[in-house]
Design a protein around this motif. Structure first.
Motif, PDB file in Angstrom:
ATOM      1  N   GLU A  94     -30.381  -9.995   2.123  1.00  0.00           N
ATOM      2  CA  GLU A  94     -30.846  -8.715   2.360  1.00  0.00           C
ATOM      3  C   GLU A  94     -31.712  -8.525   2.243  1.00  0.00           C
ATOM      4  N   HIS A  95     -32.438  -7.095   2.552  1.00  0.00           N
ATOM      5  CA  HIS A  95     -33.345  -6.427   3.210  1.00  0.00           C
ATOM      6  C   HIS A  95     -34.258  -6.038   1.885  1.00  0.00           C
ATOM      7  N   THR A  96     -32.999  -6.155   0.902  1.00  0.00           N
ATOM      8  CA  THR A  96     -34.091  -5.629  -0.387  1.00  0.00           C
ATOM      9  C   THR A  96     -34.784  -7.182  -0.994  1.00  0.00           C
ATOM     10  N   THR A  97     -34.378  -8.408  -0.474  1.00  0.00           N
ATOM     11  CA  THR A  97     -35.072  -9.891  -0.664  1.00  0.00           C
ATOM     12  C   THR A  97     -36.489 -10.274   0.220  1.00  0.00           C
ATOM     13  N   VAL A  98     -36.037  -9.207   1.695  1.00  0.00           N
ATOM     14  CA  VAL A  98     -36.877  -9.756   2.342  1.00  0.00           C
ATOM     15  C   VAL A  98     -38.483  -8.863   1.624  1.00  0.00           C
ATOM     16  N   LEU A  99     -37.923  -7.080   1.368  1.00  0.00           N
ATOM     17  CA  LEU A  99     -39.072  -6.495   0.867  1.00  0.00           C
ATOM     18  C   LEU A  99     -39.577  -6.780  -0.359  1.00  0.00           C
ATOM     19  N   LEU A 100     -38.784  -8.008  -1.310  1.00  0.00           N
ATOM     20  CA  LEU A 100     -39.997  -7.909  -2.688  1.00  0.00           C
ATOM     21  C   LEU A 100     -40.444  -9.769  -2.078  1.00  0.00           C
ATOM     22  N   THR A 112     -54.506  -4.964  -0.797  1.00  0.00           N
ATOM     23  CA  THR A 112     -54.324  -3.472  -0.995  1.00  0.00           C
ATOM     24  C   THR A 112     -54.755  -2.444   0.154  1.00  0.00           C
ATOM     25  N   GLU A 113     -53.863  -2.724   1.105  1.00  0.00           N
ATOM     26  CA  GLU A 113     -53.875  -1.613   2.591  1.00  0.00           C
ATOM     27  C   GLU A 113     -53.031  -0.742   2.077  1.00  0.00           C
ATOM     28  N   ALA A 114     -54.049   0.895   2.256  1.00  0.00           N
ATOM     29  CA  ALA A 114     -52.829   2.256   1.780  1.00  0.00           C
ATOM     30  C   ALA A 114     -51.763   1.838   2.738  1.00  0.00           C
ATOM     31  N   LEU A 115     -51.903   1.484   4.114  1.00  0.00           N
ATOM     32  CA  LEU A 115     -50.712   1.852   4.641  1.00  0.00           C
ATOM     33  C   LEU A 115     -49.494   0.714   4.645  1.00  0.00           C
ATOM     34  N   LEU A 116     -50.536  -0.546   3.844  1.00  0.00           N
ATOM     35  CA  LEU A 116     -49.628  -1.594   3.527  1.00  0.00           C
ATOM     36  C   LEU A 116     -48.245  -0.691   2.363  1.00  0.00           C
ATOM     37  N   TRP A 117     -48.647  -0.351   1.901  1.00  0.00           N
ATOM     38  CA  TRP A 117     -48.405   0.177   1.057  1.00  0.00           C
ATOM     39  C   TRP A 117     -47.101   1.167   0.483  1.00  0.00           C
ATOM     40  N   ASP A 118     -47.827   1.739   1.505  1.00  0.00           N
ATOM     41  CA  ASP A 118     -46.674   3.474   1.546  1.00  0.00           C
ATOM     42  C   ASP A 118     -45.967   2.749   2.127  1.00  0.00           C
ATOM     43  N   THR A 119     -46.197   1.980   2.625  1.00  0.00           N
ATOM     44  CA  THR A 119     -45.238   1.204   3.900  1.00  0.00           C
ATOM     45  C   THR A 119     -43.092   0.560   2.668  1.00  0.00           C
ATOM     46  N   PHE A 120     -44.163   0.114   1.987  1.00  0.00           N
ATOM     47  CA  PHE A 120     -43.486  -0.533   0.918  1.00  0.00           C
ATOM     48  C   PHE A 120     -42.675  -0.102   0.207  1.00  0.00           C
ATOM     49  N   ALA A 121     -43.541   1.554  -0.578  1.00  0.00           N
ATOM     50  CA  ALA A 121     -42.943   2.669  -1.219  1.00  0.00           C
ATOM     51  C   ALA A 121     -41.727   3.069  -0.039  1.00  0.00           C
ATOM     52  N   ALA A 122     -41.589   3.384   1.378  1.00  0.00           N
ATOM     53  CA  ALA A 122     -41.016   4.688   1.418  1.00  0.00           C
ATOM     54  C   ALA A 122     -40.230   3.325   1.662  1.00  0.00           C
ATOM     55  N   GLU A 123     -40.014   2.113   1.661  1.00  0.00           N
ATOM     56  CA  GLU A 123     -38.761   1.453   1.871  1.00  0.00           C
ATOM     57  C   GLU A 123     -38.112   1.369   0.740  1.00  0.00           C
ATOM     58  N   LEU A 124     -39.116   1.076  -0.728  1.00  0.00           N
ATOM     59  CA  LEU A 124     -38.507   0.901  -2.011  1.00  0.00           C
ATOM     60  C   LEU A 124     -37.986   2.315  -2.440  1.00  0.00           C
ATOM     61  N   ARG A 125     -37.942   3.736  -1.592  1.00  0.00           N
ATOM     62  CA  ARG A 125     -36.770   4.715  -2.328  1.00  0.00           C
ATOM     63  C   ARG A 125     -35.943   4.392  -1.530  1.00  0.00           C
ATOM     64  N   GLY A 137     -37.562  -4.251 -11.104  1.00  0.00           N
ATOM     65  CA  GLY A 137     -38.219  -4.789 -12.771  1.00  0.00           C
ATOM     66  C   GLY A 137     -39.981  -5.728 -11.338  1.00  0.00           C
ATOM     67  N   LEU A 138     -39.297  -6.564 -10.867  1.00  0.00           N
ATOM     68  CA  LEU A 138     -39.896  -6.870  -9.851  1.00  0.00           C
ATOM     69  C   LEU A 138     -41.262  -6.055  -9.094  1.00  0.00           C
ATOM     70  N   ALA A 139     -40.404  -5.032  -8.004  1.00  0.00           N
ATOM     71  CA  ALA A 139     -41.343  -3.960  -7.567  1.00  0.00           C
ATOM     72  C   ALA A 139     -42.202  -3.471  -8.312  1.00  0.00           C
ATOM     73  N   LEU A 140     -41.411  -2.642  -9.552  1.00  0.00           N
ATOM     74  CA  LEU A 140     -42.718  -2.107 -10.052  1.00  0.00           C
ATOM     75  C   LEU A 140     -43.094  -3.237 -10.744  1.00  0.00           C
ATOM     76  N   ALA A 141     -43.452  -4.615 -11.145  1.00  0.00           N
ATOM     77  CA  ALA A 141     -44.473  -5.082 -11.437  1.00  0.00           C
ATOM     78  C   ALA A 141     -45.673  -5.612 -10.371  1.00  0.00           C
ATOM     79  N   CYS A 142     -44.803  -5.631  -9.623  1.00  0.00           N
ATOM     80  CA  CYS A 142     -46.101  -5.522  -7.597  1.00  0.00           C
ATOM     81  C   CYS A 142     -46.851  -4.389  -7.556  1.00  0.00           C
ATOM     82  N   LEU A 143     -46.500  -2.770  -8.402  1.00  0.00           N
ATOM     83  CA  LEU A 143     -47.426  -2.103  -7.692  1.00  0.00           C
ATOM     84  C   LEU A 143     -47.677  -1.881  -9.098  1.00  0.00           C
ATOM     85  N   VAL A 144     -47.276  -2.233 -10.128  1.00  0.00           N
ATOM     86  CA  VAL A 144     -48.536  -2.011 -11.113  1.00  0.00           C
ATOM     87  C   VAL A 144     -49.698  -2.889 -10.710  1.00  0.00           C
TER      88      VAL A 144
END
Length: 178
Positions: A94-100, A112-125, A137-144
């Motif tokens: 699934e797309h969510t599995t690949v993203l996580l 911690t590149e900003a572009l990488l995490w901005d892409t993750f944030a857009a996909e998470l939204r 919970g996993l996504a939140l832990a990764c962001l923290v």
């Protein structure tokens, strides 16, 4: 305490003296222990070794339990019986599995590149409506772990989703008990 008893057994067995193991160890505990000499932990099965290799360098050590809980949750709801189910589980992600998985690996590699995490944030939204509580919970832990602060609305959104899942789970659990 067990290590001390094991050492007593090893030292005592080499002396050839007339004292029995129960006499050497207080309370006769040496006889009741069925520990093979030299084994610090039980041998792992093949499935355990493969599972360890699967998550090694892909999941942060402190998030392994959450990752396993997520896999267990998804395994129950989406498993097809027989050999076709095995093929589908192996090759269809699934797309969510690949993203996580990608987010977890970025955490392990401490990227911690900003572009990488901005892409993750857009996909998470875009994925949040389809995510379960373990995913959130996993996504939140990764962001923290990545100390991501550029999208100020994403973390409250994930916390709200987690609270919504907890409230709906508590409501269904209360309905089941009545």
């Amino acid at each position: 305490r067990r290590l001390l008893l094991l050492l007593l057994l090893l030292v005592g067995s080499g002396t050839g003296g007339g004292a029995s193991p129960s006499a050497r160890a207080p309370g006769g505990e040496a006889r009741s222990m069925n520990v093979p000499v030299g084994v610090l932990q039980r041998p792992r099965k093949k499935s355990e070794r493969l599972h360890h290799l699967e998550i090694l360098d892909k999941v942060p050590f402190d998030l392994v339990d959450a990752y396993e809980e997520r896999n267990k949750e998804h395994g129950k709801s989406r498993s097809a019986p027989g050999s076709i189910g095995k093929i589908l589980r192996r090759h269809r992600k699934e797309h969510t599995t690949v993203l996580l998985s990608t987010m977890l690996q970025a955490c392990v590699e401490r990227r911690t590149e900003a572009l990488l995490w901005d892409t993750f944030a857009a996909e998470l939204r875009s994925e949040v409506p389809r995510m379960g509580p373990a995913d959130c919970g996993l996504a939140l832990a990764c962001l923290v772990k990545a100390d991501f602060r550029r999208d100020s609305g994403l973390i409250p959104l994930l916390v709200t989703m987690l609270a919504g899942h907890a409230a709906s789970g508590a409501g269904t659990a209360a309905a089941r008990s009545q």
